[in-house]
Design a protein around this motif. Structure first.
Motif, PDB file in Angstrom:
ATOM      1  N   GLU A   1      -0.604   2.466  10.386  1.00  0.00           N
ATOM      2  CA  GLU A   1      -1.125   1.175   9.981  1.00  0.00           C
ATOM      3  C   GLU A   1      -0.940   1.007   8.474  1.00  0.00           C
ATOM      4  N   ILE A   2      -1.012  -0.221   8.004  1.00  0.00           N
ATOM      5  CA  ILE A   2      -0.948  -0.474   6.566  1.00  0.00           C
ATOM      6  C   ILE A   2      -2.246  -0.062   5.894  1.00  0.00           C
ATOM      7  N   GLY A   3      -3.355  -0.286   6.568  1.00  0.00           N
ATOM      8  CA  GLY A   3      -4.640   0.092   6.007  1.00  0.00           C
ATOM      9  C   GLY A   3      -5.230  -0.982   5.112  1.00  0.00           C
ATOM     10  N   THR A   4      -6.163  -0.559   4.266  1.00  0.00           N
ATOM     11  CA  THR A   4      -6.874  -1.473   3.367  1.00  0.00           C
ATOM     12  C   THR A   4      -7.001  -0.830   1.986  1.00  0.00           C
ATOM     13  N   PRO A   5      -7.312  -1.631   0.963  1.00  0.00           N
ATOM     14  CA  PRO A   5      -7.495  -1.065  -0.376  1.00  0.00           C
ATOM     15  C   PRO A   5      -8.631  -0.044  -0.454  1.00  0.00           C
ATOM     16  N   ALA A   6      -9.572  -0.109   0.468  1.00  0.00           N
ATOM     17  CA  ALA A   6     -10.727   0.790   0.419  1.00  0.00           C
ATOM     18  C   ALA A   6     -10.396   2.216   0.859  1.00  0.00           C
ATOM     19  N   GLU A   7      -9.300   2.393   1.581  1.00  0.00           N
ATOM     20  CA  GLU A   7      -8.949   3.729   2.073  1.00  0.00           C
ATOM     21  C   GLU A   7      -8.505   4.626   0.926  1.00  0.00           C
ATOM     22  N   THR A   8      -8.859   5.899   1.043  1.00  0.00           N
ATOM     23  CA  THR A   8      -8.546   6.838  -0.033  1.00  0.00           C
ATOM     24  C   THR A   8      -7.476   7.859   0.323  1.00  0.00           C
ATOM     25  N   GLN A   9      -7.202   8.058   1.603  1.00  0.00           N
ATOM     26  CA  GLN A   9      -6.271   9.120   1.990  1.00  0.00           C
ATOM     27  C   GLN A   9      -4.833   8.637   2.169  1.00  0.00           C
ATOM     28  N   ARG A  10      -4.663   7.372   2.507  1.00  0.00           N
ATOM     29  CA  ARG A  10      -3.326   6.826   2.713  1.00  0.00           C
ATOM     30  C   ARG A  10      -2.657   6.536   1.363  1.00  0.00           C
ATOM     31  N   ARG A  11      -1.414   6.993   1.219  1.00  0.00           N
ATOM     32  CA  ARG A  11      -0.652   6.710   0.005  1.00  0.00           C
ATOM     33  C   ARG A  11       0.507   5.790   0.363  1.00  0.00           C
ATOM     34  N   ILE A  12       0.767   4.819  -0.499  1.00  0.00           N
ATOM     35  CA  ILE A  12       1.807   3.829  -0.219  1.00  0.00           C
ATOM     36  C   ILE A  12       2.739   3.717  -1.416  1.00  0.00           C
ATOM     37  N   PHE A  13       4.026   3.917  -1.163  1.00  0.00           N
ATOM     38  CA  PHE A  13       5.052   3.766  -2.183  1.00  0.00           C
ATOM     39  C   PHE A  13       5.832   2.482  -1.882  1.00  0.00           C
ATOM     40  N   VAL A  14       6.102   1.712  -2.936  1.00  0.00           N
ATOM     41  CA  VAL A  14       6.693   0.387  -2.788  1.00  0.00           C
ATOM     42  C   VAL A  14       7.988   0.313  -3.579  1.00  0.00           C
ATOM     43  N   THR A  15       9.031  -0.219  -2.947  1.00  0.00           N
ATOM     44  CA  THR A  15      10.290  -0.471  -3.642  1.00  0.00           C
ATOM     45  C   THR A  15      10.255  -1.873  -4.232  1.00  0.00           C
ATOM     46  N   LEU A  16      10.522  -1.965  -5.538  1.00  0.00           N
ATOM     47  CA  LEU A  16      10.579  -3.241  -6.236  1.00  0.00           C
ATOM     48  C   LEU A  16      12.022  -3.569  -6.582  1.00  0.00           C
ATOM     49  N   ASN A  17      12.345  -4.855  -6.589  1.00  0.00           N
ATOM     50  CA  ASN A  17      13.689  -5.250  -7.005  1.00  0.00           C
ATOM     51  C   ASN A  17      13.746  -5.380  -8.536  1.00  0.00           C
ATOM     52  N   ALA A  18      14.881  -5.834  -9.037  1.00  0.00           N
ATOM     53  CA  ALA A  18      15.060  -5.927 -10.492  1.00  0.00           C
ATOM     54  C   ALA A  18      14.091  -6.908 -11.138  1.00  0.00           C
ATOM     55  N   SER A  19      13.528  -7.812 -10.336  1.00  0.00           N
ATOM     56  CA  SER A  19      12.546  -8.773 -10.842  1.00  0.00           C
ATOM     57  C   SER A  19      11.110  -8.308 -10.610  1.00  0.00           C
ATOM     58  N   ASN A  20      10.954  -7.030 -10.234  1.00  0.00           N
ATOM     59  CA  ASN A  20       9.639  -6.415  -9.983  1.00  0.00           C
ATOM     60  C   ASN A  20       8.897  -7.040  -8.804  1.00  0.00           C
ATOM     61  N   GLN A  21       9.658  -7.551  -7.819  1.00  0.00           N
ATOM     62  CA  GLN A  21       9.066  -8.091  -6.594  1.00  0.00           C
ATOM     63  C   GLN A  21       9.169  -7.046  -5.476  1.00  0.00           C
ATOM     64  N   PRO A  22       8.088  -6.823  -4.731  1.00  0.00           N
ATOM     65  CA  PRO A  22       8.142  -5.852  -3.634  1.00  0.00           C
ATOM     66  C   PRO A  22       9.115  -6.282  -2.537  1.00  0.00           C
ATOM     67  N   ILE A  23       9.951  -5.356  -2.090  1.00  0.00           N
ATOM     68  CA  ILE A  23      10.894  -5.671  -1.016  1.00  0.00           C
ATOM     69  C   ILE A  23      10.785  -4.689   0.158  1.00  0.00           C
ATOM     70  N   GLY A  24       9.981  -3.643  -0.003  1.00  0.00           N
ATOM     71  CA  GLY A  24       9.805  -2.679   1.080  1.00  0.00           C
ATOM     72  C   GLY A  24       8.775  -1.640   0.693  1.00  0.00           C
ATOM     73  N   PHE A  25       8.257  -0.927   1.688  1.00  0.00           N
ATOM     74  CA  PHE A  25       7.260   0.101   1.390  1.00  0.00           C
ATOM     75  C   PHE A  25       7.233   1.149   2.499  1.00  0.00           C
ATOM     76  N   ILE A  26       6.707   2.324   2.170  1.00  0.00           N
ATOM     77  CA  ILE A  26       6.478   3.406   3.131  1.00  0.00           C
ATOM     78  C   ILE A  26       5.065   3.930   2.914  1.00  0.00           C
ATOM     79  N   THR A  27       4.320   4.102   3.989  1.00  0.00           N
ATOM     80  CA  THR A  27       2.991   4.698   3.897  1.00  0.00           C
ATOM     81  C   THR A  27       3.080   6.178   4.261  1.00  0.00           C
ATOM     82  N   TYR A  28       2.238   6.974   3.613  1.00  0.00           N
ATOM     83  CA  TYR A  28       2.182   8.419   3.850  1.00  0.00           C
ATOM     84  C   TYR A  28       0.716   8.802   4.049  1.00  0.00           C
TER      85      TYR A  28
END
Length: 319
Positions: A169-196
């Motif tokens: 799941e994507i989860g919520t900001p309140a969760e502490t154990q899930r880590r999320i890395f986000v790929t940003l484009n050259a304009s610093n806009q999110p274009i993809g992510f992976i949760t761990y």
């Protein structure tokens, strides 16, 4: 009770989903995670308990299901728990495999990873870069709204519903154990992510869980995301990165008492079942990282019937 102390499964974090029920017995440590669907209690990951408590916990779970006029289906059971389930009248089949990578001394060198290096280089040349939520990117509602927007675009492009139960799941900001890395484009806009999410047990580390990207994301966007996450985890001393379960990828011979129709169905789905799950492409993505361990995971029925498979497909939203 802190349930994670009983988990020894690469995907065991999924057993802790708030959408699951947890079967416990007074004076017995551990639990069984399950959901009710149709005629079945469908459990995830086997019996999460110390070895000497597993048999009795499973026995009482089966007994209570019978008292409630429900049958039991267990999915993603590890190979080391097959003897536990063989103590009961069950049908045991391979369902897929878990892929794991040791981070000790990991690097991108070698001919086998040449295509992977090329993908990552493409992403870098396109100006993509990776940040972690809660570190370089705010962990707030606005950031998570962007993640859900990416996920919705991804699902719309695939013309699929969000899968359920055997997926993260994507989860919520309140969760502490899930880590999320986000790929940003050259304009610093999110274009993809992976949760761990954390993985406990004999191979502790993290599970490469949920992956989403915009349909027009440049080549290599997710490979770049994962290598940056992997490198950060490696620097923190994390031992294993688990790529998780891929259904229908089975290699070993079936057990003697396996359901032969189910065995043929799984192998047919590996070749032709992309509509249900793109197993071949998912396995290819995982293998290109130089996987160190491929472990079979099982589906176990009491019995393993057509109705059991139907209830599983409905629960996971595969239909």
């Amino acid at each position: 009770m802190e349930f994670e102390q009983f988990i020894d499964h690469p995907s065991g974090f999924l057993a802790l989903s708030p959408h699951n029920q947890r079967f416990t017995v007074t004076n017995l440590p551990g639990f069984i995670a399950y959901r009710e669907q149709g005629q079945h209690w469908i459990s995830f990951g086997g019996v999460h308990a110390p070895v000497d408590a597993r048999t009795e916990l499973l026995r009482q779970f089966l007994t209570q299901a019978q008292q409630q006029r429900r049958k039991v289906l267990a999915v993603q059971v590890r190979q080391n728990q097959v003897p536990l389930f063989q103590q009961f009248p069950a049908t045991i089949n391979q369902l897929g495999s878990n892929f794991s990578l040791s981070l000790k001394n990991y690097n991108l060198a070698g001919t086998r990873k040449m295509k992977l290096r090329h993908k990552i280089k493409q992403a870098q040349q396109a100006g993509l870069h990776v940040v972690e939520i809660g570190a370089e990117l705010p962990k707030d509602e606005a950031t998570f709204a962007q993640l859900f927007e990416i996920s919705n675009h991804w699902l719309a492009a695939k013309r699929k519903k969000e899968l359920n139960f055997m997926i993260g799941e994507i989860g919520t900001p309140a969760e502490t154990q899930r880590r999320i890395f986000v790929t940003l484009n050259a304009s610093n806009q999110p274009i993809g992510f992976i949760t761990y999410v954390p993985a406990w047990g004999e191979r502790p580390g993290y599970l490469h869980d949920l992956t989403r990207r915009l349909p027009n994301a440049p080549p290599g966007a997710m490979e770049l995301c994962n290598i940056r996450a992997l490198q950060r985890l490696q620097a923190e001393g994390v031992a294993w990165l688990h790529f998780g379960f891929t259904p229908f990828i089975v290699e070993a011979p079936e057990l003697p008492d396996a359901n032969r129709i189910m065995a043929r169905l799984v192998r047919w789905l590996r070749q032709y079942g992309r509509v249900i799950y793109p197993a071949a492409s998912q396995a290819a993505y995982k293998l290109k990282w130089g996987i160190d361990s491929i472990e079979p995971e099982y589906i176990i029925g009491f019995p393993l019937s057509f109705r059991a498979i139907w209830d599983l497909l409905v629960l996971t939203r595969s239909l």
